[in-house]
Scaffold this motif. Structure first.
Motif, mmCIF file in Angstrom:
data_model
loop_
_atom_site.group_PDB
_atom_site.id
_atom_site.type_symbol
_atom_site.label_atom_id
_atom_site.label_comp_id
_atom_site.label_asym_id
_atom_site.label_seq_id
_atom_site.Cartn_x
_atom_site.Cartn_y
_atom_site.Cartn_z
ATOM 1 N N VAL A 469 0.974 -1.242 0.066
ATOM 2 C CA VAL A 469 0.116 -0.051 -0.125
ATOM 3 C C VAL A 469 0.856 1.379 -0.111
ATOM 4 C CG1 VAL A 469 -1.717 1.319 1.469
ATOM 5 C CG2 VAL A 469 -1.919 -1.169 1.412
ATOM 6 N N ILE A 470 0.807 2.014 -0.935
ATOM 7 C CA ILE A 470 1.349 3.345 -1.049
ATOM 8 C C ILE A 470 0.348 4.505 -1.186
ATOM 9 C CG2 ILE A 470 2.923 4.847 -2.396
ATOM 10 C CD1 ILE A 470 4.182 2.221 -3.508
ATOM 11 N N SER A 471 0.259 5.326 -0.455
ATOM 12 C CA SER A 471 -0.646 6.504 -0.397
ATOM 13 C C SER A 471 0.068 7.882 -0.757
ATOM 14 C CB SER A 471 -1.710 6.795 0.850
ATOM 15 O OG SER A 471 -0.629 6.532 1.915
ATOM 16 N N ALA A 472 -0.600 8.648 -1.308
ATOM 17 C CA ALA A 472 -0.200 10.048 -1.339
ATOM 18 C C ALA A 472 -0.931 11.200 -1.320
ATOM 19 C CB ALA A 472 0.343 10.040 -3.225
ATOM 20 N N THR A 473 -0.504 12.328 -1.198
ATOM 21 C CA THR A 473 -1.250 13.565 -0.791
ATOM 22 C C THR A 473 -0.726 15.010 -0.701
ATOM 23 O OG1 THR A 473 -2.981 14.811 0.647
ATOM 24 C CG2 THR A 473 -1.206 13.458 1.832
ATOM 25 N N HIS A 474 -1.029 16.001 -1.296
ATOM 26 C CA HIS A 474 -0.504 17.161 -1.283
ATOM 27 C C HIS A 474 -0.889 17.991 0.027
ATOM 28 C CE1 HIS A 474 -4.242 18.437 -3.003
ATOM 29 N NE2 HIS A 474 -4.165 19.580 -2.512
ATOM 30 N N ARG A 475 -1.813 17.329 0.613
ATOM 31 C CA ARG A 475 -2.429 17.877 1.857
ATOM 32 C C ARG A 475 -1.382 17.383 3.180
ATOM 33 N NH1 ARG A 475 -8.814 17.258 1.569
ATOM 34 N NH2 ARG A 475 -8.634 18.995 2.975
ATOM 35 N N GLN A 476 -1.759 18.126 4.473
ATOM 36 C CA GLN A 476 -1.084 17.790 5.698
ATOM 37 C C GLN A 476 -2.114 17.116 6.241
ATOM 38 O OE1 GLN A 476 1.716 18.324 6.692
ATOM 39 N NE2 GLN A 476 2.329 19.396 5.018
ATOM 40 N N LEU A 477 -1.915 15.766 6.231
ATOM 41 C CA LEU A 477 -2.773 14.723 6.852
ATOM 42 C C LEU A 477 -2.906 14.972 8.425
ATOM 43 C CD1 LEU A 477 -2.335 11.294 5.362
ATOM 44 C CD2 LEU A 477 -4.192 12.905 4.895
ATOM 45 N N ALA A 478 -1.793 15.445 8.960
ATOM 46 C CA ALA A 478 -1.827 15.595 10.340
ATOM 47 C C ALA A 478 -2.768 16.795 10.757
ATOM 48 C CB ALA A 478 -0.296 15.939 10.990
ATOM 49 N N GLU A 479 -2.979 17.642 9.850
ATOM 50 C CA GLU A 479 -3.898 18.890 10.164
ATOM 51 C C GLU A 479 -5.377 18.304 10.220
ATOM 52 O OE1 GLU A 479 -3.308 22.084 7.963
ATOM 53 O OE2 GLU A 479 -1.230 22.550 8.433
ATOM 54 N N LEU A 480 -5.630 17.403 9.368
ATOM 55 C CA LEU A 480 -6.898 16.590 9.013
ATOM 56 C C LEU A 480 -7.374 15.856 10.106
ATOM 57 C CD1 LEU A 480 -6.974 15.555 5.252
ATOM 58 C CD2 LEU A 480 -7.663 17.815 6.226
ATOM 59 N N VAL A 481 -6.198 15.071 10.704
ATOM 60 C CA VAL A 481 -6.521 14.351 11.901
ATOM 61 C C VAL A 481 -6.807 15.102 13.155
ATOM 62 C CG1 VAL A 481 -5.159 12.807 13.691
ATOM 63 C CG2 VAL A 481 -4.810 12.391 11.105
ATOM 64 N N ALA A 482 -6.179 16.444 13.186
ATOM 65 C CA ALA A 482 -6.328 17.287 14.399
ATOM 66 C C ALA A 482 -8.027 17.866 14.182
ATOM 67 C CB ALA A 482 -5.394 18.399 14.502
ATOM 68 N N GLU A 483 -8.335 17.957 12.991
ATOM 69 C CA GLU A 483 -9.634 18.427 12.786
ATOM 70 C C GLU A 483 -10.971 17.462 12.851
ATOM 71 O OE1 GLU A 483 -9.380 20.339 8.924
ATOM 72 O OE2 GLU A 483 -7.907 21.900 9.720
ATOM 73 N N GLY A 484 -10.356 16.242 13.140
ATOM 74 C CA GLY A 484 -11.493 15.035 13.203
ATOM 75 C C GLY A 484 -11.771 14.538 11.955
ATOM 76 N N ARG A 485 -11.185 14.759 10.673
ATOM 77 C CA ARG A 485 -11.691 14.865 9.492
ATOM 78 C C ARG A 485 -10.671 13.441 8.860
ATOM 79 N NH1 ARG A 485 -10.571 20.116 6.534
ATOM 80 N NH2 ARG A 485 -11.089 19.135 4.801
#
Length: 621
Positions: A469-485
């Protein structure tokens, strides 16, 4: 001795706005218990131990931190065991996932909740050290009748927060006694010990998670700089901040002399924005020079002492890289850029062991290209299946990913459908823009990754799958985690290893990369194209917000419009040609700064090496 009645009356007095001799963190916690959680101080509640299965889930999610913390906990326990202290390491939800105590007191400790699996969140236990620490994010002492619930008024508890490298609360370290006949001031030593241990755990966690990056350790005094620093910051190969301890966050705020709302606001920033320091300066701060000479400055003023740790065994890694050529497609991703070279070798190590990888980078930096190269380099028998989580309509993504059994829903094919996850069995599943996956599906994906099996929509029998499994994003996942998303447990499952692709404007192999892409165009059309110098100059000066994708498109356009197979400046796209004036503009801005590159870098929000690189492309330096 405080009675339940007098305790309740005191809390009610505080609730009505009355003054109190209690510490402010205690008063604030009491008010939260009354107003936010609607707890009743006259209704004692027994300590709560979560079920064994629930405890296992909490421990699995905190497994790495438990391992890293174990040495520090053991050392601390050796210092305080004779005073009948108990140590609890609670996760960010208040559940004790690790515990050190006296076996002879097992029964009493379990009854009091000073035990493995105890939940000490404020909403359940009322005012307590773990819960108050979670709420305030600061070290606290909750001594005897500071506790909200009368059940716990015999305890004396001291706790300190442990933050992860992104600034989020990861755990709370608590040191407690069943009873303490002395005053609250007696716990000052306990407070110092637990705070120091939490700081060391944060440092150990930072070093463990950034073995291939620089770590800059900071201390206000030089004496213990190399063995017990106050804070630490991790930096990538270009000198940008990738993580820090909580003390590192405070040091950066002091350096710029302003309030920063959150740790994440500092991530990705060049270290030169905060200190008079470039990535190439770090070797001067390594061991070998007296600690007192390793003074770090900010805006020309001495701020603290610094000790730099280089990436783990860099010489051994370089030797290994030289003796072990990169496999297959991975070798074609870099043309001399040091950052990309490091990424290639890390990807090769991870790919050989099928470790889950998260590729981060701006749009167009080649995230899918890297994922395909990893897949092709290890000859996996299965297919490479790419899923753009942002492109599939939300109402279709579940059936697309997991497939469905015959007649699973209205409109479903009678023969059913194999999902993309199952189609990747034996191969690679590439989840692009993973940050856009609907939260409802994240738990299902987590189960696939945890159990190695997938259940189609409408089905009941899971089907085994083995895949990379390889995932990718240009977003900050840690911020989404903090926001509950975005689910925190899924984030850590996908983020076993992180590969951060540099933006095109940061790459040192730009000219070689242009030649490589131009050669690909020549081979595809069986034509020989070349770039006129004016076109090369424009390409070097452009900032490339679209990165590799934009560069490839610009070359395609230039080759299509050129005459006699020579690409001139006028053949390039208009938005790229507009970059021609940026070089001269940079020279003018440098002159306005009296030739001070550091000042220009601060104004532009980049590091000095970026300014030097742009000036070099322009021909001014």
């Amino acid at each position: 001795m405080t009675t339940i009645q007098s305790h309740v009356e005191e809390i009610e007095h505080v609730a009505s706005g009355g003054t109190s001799v209690r510490d402010q963190p205690v008063v604030q916690s009491w008010l939260r218990c009354l107003n936010d959680y609607k707890l009743d101080p006259s209704a004692p509640q027994r300590a709560y131990i979560v079920p064994h299965a629930t405890l296992r889930e909490h421990q699995e999610q905190a497994e790495e931190l438990i391992r890293i913390s174990r040495s520090g906990l053991s050392t601390l326990f050796d210092h305080v065991a004779e005073q009948n202290y108990v140590l609890l390491l609670s996760d960010a939800r208040g559940v004790a996932v690790d515990y050190l105590g006296h076996p002879r007191m097992d029964r009493e400790l379990r009854k009091a909740g000073l035990y493995l699996g105890a939940e000490w969140s404020e909403s359940r236990a009322g005012t307590c050290a773990v819960g108050a620490c979670m709420a305030s994010r600061e070290a606290v002492v909750i001594h005897q009748d500071d506790h909200f619930d009368p059940t716990h008024t015999g305890l004396s508890c001291t706790a300190a927060p442990i933050f992860d490298t992104l600034g989020d609360l990861a755990a709370v370290l608590d040191i407690s006694q069943l009873c303490s006949p002395t005053a609250k001031t007696s716990q000052q030593l306990a407070l110092n010990l637990v705070t120091a241990t939490a700081r060391r755990i944060e440092l150990a966690n930072l070093v463990a998670r950034t073995r291939d990056e620089w770590v800059l350790r900071l201390s206000r005094l030089p004496d213990f700089l190399d063995i017990d620093p106050d804070a630490a910051i991790s930096l990538d190969g270009s000198g940008r901040i990738t993580g820090m301890t909580h003390g590192g966050f405070d040091a950066l705020r002091r350096a710029v002399g302003m309030q920063v709302p959150a740790t994440r606001a500092l991530l990705g920033q060049p270290i030169s924005r905060f200190f008079d320091l470039e990535i190439d300066d770090l070797p001067r701060y390594m061991r070998g020079r007296p600690a007192g000479e390793r003074l770090l400055h900010a805006n020309g003023e001495p701020l603290c002492f610094a000790s730099a740790m280089s990436p783990a065994k860099p010489h051994a890694r370089r030797a290994a890289a030289a003796s072990q050529p990169l496999p297959g497609a991975l070798s074609a991703l870099s043309f001399g850029d040091a950052h990309m070279d490091a990424i290639q070798h890390r990807a090769a190590r991870f790919g050989a062991r099928s470790i889950a990888m998260l590729i981060q980078g701006e749009t167009g930096t080649g995230k899918e290209m890297l994922a395909r190269a990893i897949h092709e380099s290890y000859g996996r028998r299965g297919a490479f299946i790419a899923v753009n989580c942002a492109a599939i309509p939300e109402h279709l993504i579940e059936s697309e990913l997991f497939g469905y059994v015959p007649n699973a829903f209205t409109g479903a094919a009678k023969s059913g459908k194999t999902g993309l996850i199952e189609a990747a069995d034996g191969g690679t599943l590439f989840l692009d823009e993973i940050g856009d996956m609907p939260t409802a599906l994240q738990s299902r994906l987590l189960r696939v990754l945890s159990e190695g099996e997938v259940t189609p929509v409408g089905g009941h029998k899971p089907r085994p799958v083995r895949l990379q499994v390889i995932s990718a994003t240009h977003r900050q996942l840690a911020e989404l985690v903090a926001e509950g998303r975005f689910r925190e447990d899924l984030y850590y499952r996908l983020n076993a290893a992180t590969l951060r692709l540099p933006a095109l404007r940061e790459r040192q192999d730009f000219d070689a990369l242009v030649n490589h892409l131009l050669r690909n165009i020549c081979d595809r059309y069986d034509e020989e194209y070349r770039l006129e110098e004016s076109a090369c100059r424009i390409l070097r000066q452009h900032d490339w917000p679209g990165n590799l994708r934009e560069l490839r498109n610009a070359l395609e356009v230039g080759c299509a419009l050129c005459e006699n197979h020579v690409v001139k400046a006028a053949d390039l796209p208009a938005d790229v040609r507009h970059g021609e004036s940026r070089g001269s503009g940079l020279s003018i801005q440098l002159a306005a700064c009296d030739g001070n590159v550091s000042e220009l870098a601060r104004r532009l929000g980049v590091n000095r090496s970026t300014v030097h690189r742009r000036l070099k492309r322009e021909g001014s330096s």
